[in-house]
Scaffold this motif. Structure first.
Motif, PDB file in Angstrom:
ATOM      1  N   PRO A 172       0.845  -1.199   0.000  1.00 54.12           N
ATOM      2  CA  PRO A 172       0.000   0.000   0.000  1.00 54.12           C
ATOM      3  C   PRO A 172       0.884   1.254   0.000  1.00 54.12           C
ATOM      4  O   PRO A 172       1.999   1.238   0.536  1.00 54.12           O
ATOM      5  CB  PRO A 172      -0.785  -0.114   1.315  1.00 54.12           C
ATOM      6  CG  PRO A 172      -0.629  -1.537   1.749  1.00 54.12           C
ATOM      7  CD  PRO A 172       0.696  -1.977   1.242  1.00 54.12           C
ATOM      8  N   VAL A 173       0.375   2.319  -0.588  1.00 54.70           N
ATOM      9  CA  VAL A 173       1.087   3.601  -0.607  1.00 54.70           C
ATOM     10  C   VAL A 173       0.248   4.601   0.182  1.00 54.70           C
ATOM     11  O   VAL A 173      -0.917   4.860  -0.153  1.00 54.70           O
ATOM     12  CB  VAL A 173       1.304   4.106  -2.050  1.00 54.70           C
ATOM     13  CG1 VAL A 173       2.125   5.394  -2.026  1.00 54.70           C
ATOM     14  CG2 VAL A 173       2.000   3.038  -2.894  1.00 54.70           C
ATOM     15  N   HIS A 179      -3.322   8.345   4.630  1.00 50.59           N
ATOM     16  CA  HIS A 179      -4.437   7.940   3.787  1.00 50.59           C
ATOM     17  C   HIS A 179      -3.919   7.083   2.637  1.00 50.59           C
ATOM     18  O   HIS A 179      -2.872   7.388   2.048  1.00 50.59           O
ATOM     19  CB  HIS A 179      -5.177   9.157   3.234  1.00 50.59           C
ATOM     20  CG  HIS A 179      -5.892   9.944   4.283  1.00 50.59           C
ATOM     21  ND1 HIS A 179      -6.197  11.285   4.140  1.00 50.59           N
ATOM     22  CD2 HIS A 179      -6.361   9.589   5.508  1.00 50.59           C
ATOM     23  CE1 HIS A 179      -6.826  11.722   5.225  1.00 50.59           C
ATOM     24  NE2 HIS A 179      -6.936  10.701   6.067  1.00 50.59           N
ATOM     25  N   LEU A 180      -4.656   6.042   2.317  1.00 52.66           N
ATOM     26  CA  LEU A 180      -4.270   5.158   1.223  1.00 52.66           C
ATOM     27  C   LEU A 180      -4.503   5.866  -0.113  1.00 52.66           C
ATOM     28  O   LEU A 180      -5.631   6.245  -0.439  1.00 52.66           O
ATOM     29  CB  LEU A 180      -5.089   3.872   1.285  1.00 52.66           C
ATOM     30  CG  LEU A 180      -4.785   2.816   0.216  1.00 52.66           C
ATOM     31  CD1 LEU A 180      -3.384   2.244   0.405  1.00 52.66           C
ATOM     32  CD2 LEU A 180      -5.826   1.692   0.284  1.00 52.66           C
ATOM     33  N   ARG A 209      -3.525   3.882  -8.897  1.00 49.54           N
ATOM     34  CA  ARG A 209      -4.267   4.856  -8.094  1.00 49.54           C
ATOM     35  C   ARG A 209      -5.735   4.462  -7.909  1.00 49.54           C
ATOM     36  O   ARG A 209      -6.382   4.933  -6.980  1.00 49.54           O
ATOM     37  CB  ARG A 209      -4.178   6.246  -8.729  1.00 49.54           C
ATOM     38  CG  ARG A 209      -2.761   6.792  -8.755  1.00 49.54           C
ATOM     39  CD  ARG A 209      -2.672   8.142  -9.429  1.00 49.54           C
ATOM     40  NE  ARG A 209      -1.301   8.632  -9.464  1.00 49.54           N
ATOM     41  CZ  ARG A 209      -0.735   9.346  -8.503  1.00 49.54           C
ATOM     42  NH1 ARG A 209      -1.439   9.681  -7.435  1.00 49.54           N
ATOM     43  NH2 ARG A 209       0.518   9.750  -8.604  1.00 49.54           N
ATOM     44  N   ARG A 210      -6.250   3.627  -8.806  1.00 49.41           N
ATOM     45  CA  ARG A 210      -7.631   3.184  -8.672  1.00 49.41           C
ATOM     46  C   ARG A 210      -7.654   1.978  -7.735  1.00 49.41           C
ATOM     47  O   ARG A 210      -7.254   0.879  -8.104  1.00 49.41           O
ATOM     48  CB  ARG A 210      -8.215   2.819 -10.030  1.00 49.41           C
ATOM     49  CG  ARG A 210      -9.699   2.461  -9.957  1.00 49.41           C
ATOM     50  CD  ARG A 210     -10.248   2.161 -11.343  1.00 49.41           C
ATOM     51  NE  ARG A 210     -11.668   1.835 -11.274  1.00 49.41           N
ATOM     52  CZ  ARG A 210     -12.403   1.510 -12.328  1.00 49.41           C
ATOM     53  NH1 ARG A 210     -11.846   1.466 -13.537  1.00 49.41           N
ATOM     54  NH2 ARG A 210     -13.674   1.232 -12.203  1.00 49.41           N
ATOM     55  N   THR A 242      -8.483   4.528   7.565  1.00 52.13           N
ATOM     56  CA  THR A 242      -7.241   3.976   8.096  1.00 52.13           C
ATOM     57  C   THR A 242      -6.978   2.567   7.589  1.00 52.13           C
ATOM     58  O   THR A 242      -7.840   1.695   7.673  1.00 52.13           O
ATOM     59  CB  THR A 242      -7.284   3.956   9.645  1.00 52.13           C
ATOM     60  OG1 THR A 242      -7.522   5.279  10.131  1.00 52.13           O
ATOM     61  CG2 THR A 242      -5.975   3.440  10.213  1.00 52.13           C
ATOM     62  N   LEU A 243      -5.780   2.357   7.063  1.00 49.54           N
ATOM     63  CA  LEU A 243      -5.389   1.025   6.614  1.00 49.54           C
ATOM     64  C   LEU A 243      -5.103   0.138   7.834  1.00 49.54           C
ATOM     65  O   LEU A 243      -4.288   0.481   8.683  1.00 49.54           O
ATOM     66  CB  LEU A 243      -4.128   1.120   5.757  1.00 49.54           C
ATOM     67  CG  LEU A 243      -3.554  -0.219   5.261  1.00 49.54           C
ATOM     68  CD1 LEU A 243      -4.441  -0.792   4.158  1.00 49.54           C
ATOM     69  CD2 LEU A 243      -2.128  -0.031   4.737  1.00 49.54           C
TER      70      LEU A 243
END
Length: 246
Positions: A172-173, A179-180, A209-210, A242-243
């Motif tokens: 994940p970025v 925020h993801l 990004r999607r 939140t991830l």
């Protein structure tokens, strides 16, 4: 249900002497991720798109003097046609692999069973009412908690090292507010570096990004349906913004 009920029988394969370029072209043409390596009808190895990307970076291998025998896994895990899907699932999970070649007692290739096949079988059983309750738990019961993540300014090469060091296939970025904002896979990283993209290029230029995501309380079958629908192999798990897992 047994493996022969579900396996893909029309399997594309190549001999160990085949060049990497031919294997890359075959995977791209048929949209598959795994390629059995066969000699005289007998399974002698297997290669995945990840293996080929690691060897070539996803670019043309015309100048790379390698054959499948040099990059294949020459002692692949296999399944028998009469093995149960539970047995195949456990084998794939323990070995952290995405498919099993199906062979007979002599080692002849009969087909392939993949994690996608198992996912479809799981969903079919759910729709038929054979799976419910404890067999369809919330995502949070099975997700990987506190996954490794990167920021968009991290260099591609550093992201690749982070993924390989902890044996992660997806990162994940997250932005400065946690925020993801994207996802990047080891395939993306291999492909970009293989194309000649500078190793210090920020992840932001290569990430997806999607994003499709799930929540901790969503039923596993619902998350599985989303993965099949969008042909993806992971879902970030968000609690609000939140991830919390993958």
């Amino acid at each position: 249900m047994i493996v022969s009920d579900l396996m893909t029988r029309e399997v594309h394969s190549l001999p160990p002497s085949a060049p990497l370029q031919e294997a890359l072209a075959l995977l791209a043409e048929h949209g598959v991720r795994h390629l059995p390596v066969v000699r005289n009808g007998l399974l002698v190895g297997i290669v995945s798109d990840r293996d080929l990307l690691a060897a070539t970076g996803g670019v043309s291998s015309e100048c790379i003097d390698l054959t499948l025998s040099e990059v294949m896994h020459d002692s692949p895990k296999t399944a028998g046609p009469d093995d149960t899907l539970v047995t195949a699932s456990v084998e794939m999970g323990l070995a952290k692999i995405g498919c099993l070649p199906v062979v007979d007692d002599a080692g002849a290739l009969l087909g392939l069973v993949s994690e996608t096949d198992l996912l479809r079988a799981y969903l079919a059983a759910s729709r038929d009412g054979r799976i419910s309750g404890e067999h369809d738990p919330p995502v949070e019961h099975l997700m990987t908690e506190e996954p490794r993540w990167v920021t968009p300014d991290v260099a591609l090469v550093d992201a690749m090292l982070a993924a390989r060091h902890q044996d992660f296939r997806h990162l994940p970025v997250l932005d400065a507010d946690d925020h993801l904002i994207g996802m990047i896979s080891d395939r993306d990283l291999c492909r970009e570096l293989g194309r000649g993209t500078a190793p210090n290029t920020p992840v932001a230029q290569a990430m997806t990004r999607r994003i499709h995501s799930t929540s901790p309380g969503e039923a596993l079958t619902k998350a599985a349906e989303r993965m099949l629908e969008h042909r993806i192999s992971c879902l970030p798990v968000l609690r609000g913004a939140t991830l919390v897992g993958i």
